[in-house]
Scaffold this motif. Structure first.
Motif, mmCIF file in Angstrom:
data_model
loop_
_atom_site.group_PDB
_atom_site.id
_atom_site.type_symbol
_atom_site.label_atom_id
_atom_site.label_comp_id
_atom_site.label_asym_id
_atom_site.label_seq_id
_atom_site.Cartn_x
_atom_site.Cartn_y
_atom_site.Cartn_z
ATOM 1 N N ALA A 83 0.808 -1.225 0.000
ATOM 2 C CA ALA A 83 0.000 0.000 0.000
ATOM 3 C C ALA A 83 0.839 1.272 0.000
ATOM 4 C CB ALA A 83 -0.948 0.003 1.195
ATOM 5 N N ASP A 84 2.074 1.210 0.493
ATOM 6 C CA ASP A 84 2.947 2.385 0.511
ATOM 7 C C ASP A 84 3.925 2.388 -0.662
ATOM 8 O OD1 ASP A 84 1.931 3.676 2.751
ATOM 9 O OD2 ASP A 84 3.085 2.428 4.122
ATOM 10 N N PHE A 85 3.562 1.718 -1.733
ATOM 11 C CA PHE A 85 4.422 1.595 -2.922
ATOM 12 C C PHE A 85 4.955 2.939 -3.405
ATOM 13 C CE2 PHE A 85 4.446 1.266 -7.703
ATOM 14 C CZ PHE A 85 5.601 0.491 -7.808
ATOM 15 N N CYS A 86 4.100 3.951 -3.419
ATOM 16 C CA CYS A 86 4.509 5.270 -3.927
ATOM 17 C C CYS A 86 5.412 6.028 -2.952
ATOM 18 C CB CYS A 86 3.291 6.128 -4.244
ATOM 19 S SG CYS A 86 2.431 5.644 -5.760
ATOM 20 N N ASN A 87 5.473 5.577 -1.704
ATOM 21 C CA ASN A 87 6.170 6.348 -0.676
ATOM 22 C C ASN A 87 7.512 5.765 -0.249
ATOM 23 O OD1 ASN A 87 3.949 8.104 -0.578
ATOM 24 N ND2 ASN A 87 2.903 6.814 0.915
ATOM 25 N N HIS A 88 7.925 4.641 -0.838
ATOM 26 C CA HIS A 88 9.209 4.065 -0.442
ATOM 27 C C HIS A 88 10.150 3.951 -1.640
ATOM 28 C CE1 HIS A 88 8.322 0.189 -2.284
ATOM 29 N NE2 HIS A 88 7.216 0.053 -1.574
ATOM 30 N N TRP A 89 11.392 3.632 -1.381
ATOM 31 C CA TRP A 89 12.420 3.540 -2.424
ATOM 32 C C TRP A 89 12.795 2.084 -2.705
ATOM 33 C CZ3 TRP A 89 16.720 1.322 -0.070
ATOM 34 C CH2 TRP A 89 16.728 1.385 1.327
ATOM 35 N N MET A 216 -10.716 -4.285 -2.629
ATOM 36 C CA MET A 216 -11.543 -3.285 -3.321
ATOM 37 C C MET A 216 -11.596 -1.988 -2.524
ATOM 38 S SD MET A 216 -14.815 -5.394 -4.891
ATOM 39 C CE MET A 216 -15.614 -3.877 -5.411
ATOM 40 N N ASP A 217 -11.805 -2.094 -1.237
ATOM 41 C CA ASP A 217 -11.823 -0.902 -0.382
ATOM 42 C C ASP A 217 -10.465 -0.218 -0.387
ATOM 43 O OD1 ASP A 217 -14.450 -1.380 0.283
ATOM 44 O OD2 ASP A 217 -14.003 -2.326 2.207
ATOM 45 N N GLY A 218 -9.399 -1.009 -0.295
ATOM 46 C CA GLY A 218 -8.050 -0.446 -0.280
ATOM 47 C C GLY A 218 -7.707 0.256 -1.577
ATOM 48 N N ALA A 219 -8.107 -0.335 -2.718
ATOM 49 C CA ALA A 219 -7.836 0.282 -4.019
ATOM 50 C C ALA A 219 -8.539 1.633 -4.139
ATOM 51 C CB ALA A 219 -8.274 -0.658 -5.138
ATOM 52 N N ALA A 220 -9.777 1.711 -3.646
ATOM 53 C CA ALA A 220 -10.510 2.974 -3.682
ATOM 54 C C ALA A 220 -9.857 4.003 -2.755
ATOM 55 C CB ALA A 220 -11.966 2.741 -3.282
ATOM 56 N N THR A 221 -9.364 3.530 -1.609
ATOM 57 C CA THR A 221 -8.752 4.436 -0.637
ATOM 58 C C THR A 221 -7.458 5.042 -1.169
ATOM 59 O OG1 THR A 221 -9.692 3.238 1.238
ATOM 60 C CG2 THR A 221 -7.764 4.598 1.682
ATOM 61 N N ILE A 222 -6.588 4.203 -1.765
ATOM 62 C CA ILE A 222 -5.312 4.763 -2.238
ATOM 63 C C ILE A 222 -5.511 5.675 -3.438
ATOM 64 C CG2 ILE A 222 -3.959 2.835 -1.318
ATOM 65 C CD1 ILE A 222 -3.639 1.838 -4.199
ATOM 66 N N ARG A 223 -6.617 5.492 -4.156
ATOM 67 C CA ARG A 223 -6.915 6.432 -5.241
ATOM 68 C C ARG A 223 -7.323 7.776 -4.663
ATOM 69 N NH1 ARG A 223 -11.529 5.935 -10.047
ATOM 70 N NH2 ARG A 223 -10.567 7.482 -11.437
ATOM 71 N N ARG A 224 -8.140 7.746 -3.626
ATOM 72 C CA ARG A 224 -8.620 8.999 -3.010
ATOM 73 C C ARG A 224 -7.504 9.764 -2.328
ATOM 74 N NH1 ARG A 224 -12.980 5.766 -1.239
ATOM 75 N NH2 ARG A 224 -12.020 5.646 0.838
ATOM 76 N N ASP A 225 -6.643 9.038 -1.589
ATOM 77 C CA ASP A 225 -5.649 9.761 -0.775
ATOM 78 C C ASP A 225 -4.332 10.040 -1.505
ATOM 79 O OD1 ASP A 225 -4.117 7.407 -0.702
ATOM 80 O OD2 ASP A 225 -4.803 6.832 1.280
ATOM 81 N N GLY A 226 -4.264 9.695 -2.796
ATOM 82 C CA GLY A 226 -3.084 10.048 -3.582
ATOM 83 C C GLY A 226 -1.984 9.023 -3.634
ATOM 84 N N ARG A 227 -2.160 7.883 -2.957
ATOM 85 C CA ARG A 227 -1.108 6.880 -2.952
ATOM 86 C C ARG A 227 -1.025 6.063 -4.233
ATOM 87 N NH1 ARG A 227 -1.941 3.430 2.197
ATOM 88 N NH2 ARG A 227 -4.083 4.245 2.025
ATOM 89 N N ALA A 228 -1.864 6.407 -5.212
ATOM 90 C CA ALA A 228 -1.769 5.777 -6.521
ATOM 91 C C ALA A 228 -1.188 6.728 -7.563
ATOM 92 C CB ALA A 228 -3.142 5.283 -6.973
#
Length: 233
Positions: A83-89, A216-228
Motif C-alpha cells: 500500500a505504501d508503494f509510492c512512498n518508499h524507495w 476493493m476498499d483499499g484500491a478505492a482508498t489509495i486512489r482517493r488519498d493520492g497513494r496511486a
C-alpha cells in the motif's frame, strides 16, 4: 608433505581479492545494463517461467502494456501487496520493523522486491537470493519509474498454475481482456497473490472473497488519498 611457501600464499591472496573485485564489478555492470534495457524493453521469459514451461509442457503468458490494463488492476495489486508503494524507495521500513517485532520470517516484501525476484532471480528462500534482491532493488528503483515497476510486476506475476501476467490471467479466469477488468475482478486477481496455486479468482473461497472485498476498499482508498499517483497518468 611439502608446505606452501609464504611467497606463494602472499601471491594467492591478492589474486583472490582481484577475482572477487572483478566478479563484483562485472555483476554490478550486468545488473545496471539489464535494468536500463528493461526501462523500455519487455523482459523475456523469467527463470521461473522457463522452469514451469518445462514442468507443465507450456505456459500462458503475453506482454500487456500498462496502457491496456484497467487502472483498477494496478491499484488493486498495490492495495493487496504494498500500500505504501509510492512512498518508499524499494524497501518498506515500517513493514520490516513490524515483521521483526512479530518475529515473522516473511511479510514485508515490496512490489519492487517481488519484481526484482521474478525478473532477475529465482524462487525459493535462501540468503544468497535475498542478498542479491537487496542489492538489485535500489538499482531498479533508480532506473525505472514506479509506473514501469508495476507494469512489469503485473506482467510477470503468476496468477494460476502456468498462467503468468494479468493479460493471460484475465482471459483465463474471466474471459476478458485486461483493459475490461471490473473492480471486483481486479480485486479477485490481486487476492490470489502471492499464493496462486492454492487460490482461485473465478471460484473464490470465502477467505478469498473476504480478502478481495478488503482489496476493493483499499484500491478505492489509495486512489482517493493520492497513494496511486506515482503510477497513474
Amino acid at each position: 608433505m611439502p608446505r606452501k611457501s609464504t611467497k606463494q600464499t602472499s601471491r594467492t591472496a591478492p589474486s583472490l581479492r582481484r577475482w572477487a573485485l572483478w566478479a563484483l564489478v562485472t555483476g554490478a555492470l550486468c545488473i545496471g545494463v539489464a535494468a536500463l534495457a528493461h526501462r523500455a524493453i519487455a523482459p523475456g521469459p523469467t527463470f521461473y517461467m522457463k522452469q514451469e514451461a518445462r514442468r507443465l509442457g507450456r505456459i500462458a503468458h503475453d506482454w500487456t502494456p500498462i496502457a491496456d490494463i484497467a487502472p483498477v488492476m494496478a491499484r488493486s495489486a498495490v492495495a493487496a501487496e504494498d500500500a505504501d508503494f509510492c512512498n518508499h524507495w524499494g524497501f518498506d521500513m515500517r513493514a520490516i520493523r513490524e515483521v521483526m517485532e512479530r518475529g515473522a520470517g516473511r511479510g514485508a516484501s515490496t512490489i519492487s522486491q517481488q519484481t526484482v525476484k521474478n525478473v532477475y532471480l529465482w524462487h525459493g528462500r535462501s540468503w544468497l537470493r535475498k542478498a542479491l534482491e537487496a542489492l538489485m532493488t535500489p538499482v531498479v528503483e533508480a532506473a525505472w519509474s514506479k509506473r514501469r515497476i508495476i507494469e512489469v510486476y503485473l506482467n510477470v506475476a503468476e496468477f494460476d498454475e502456468g498462467i503468468f501476467g494479468v493479460g493471460a490471467a484475465s482471459r483465463h479466469y474471466f474471459g476478458v481482456n485486461a483493459s475490461q477488468l471490473t473492480p471486483r475482478q481486479a480485486a479477485r486477481l490481486a487476492a490470489v497473490l502471492p499464493d496462486p496455486k492454492d487460490r482461485s479468482a473465478s471460484k473464490p473461497t470465502a477467505w478469498v472473497q473476504k480478502r478481495a472485498a478488503g482489496i476493493m476498499d483499499g484500491a478505492a482508498t489509495i486512489r482517493r488519498d493520492g497513494r496511486a499517483a506515482c503510477f497513474e497518468d
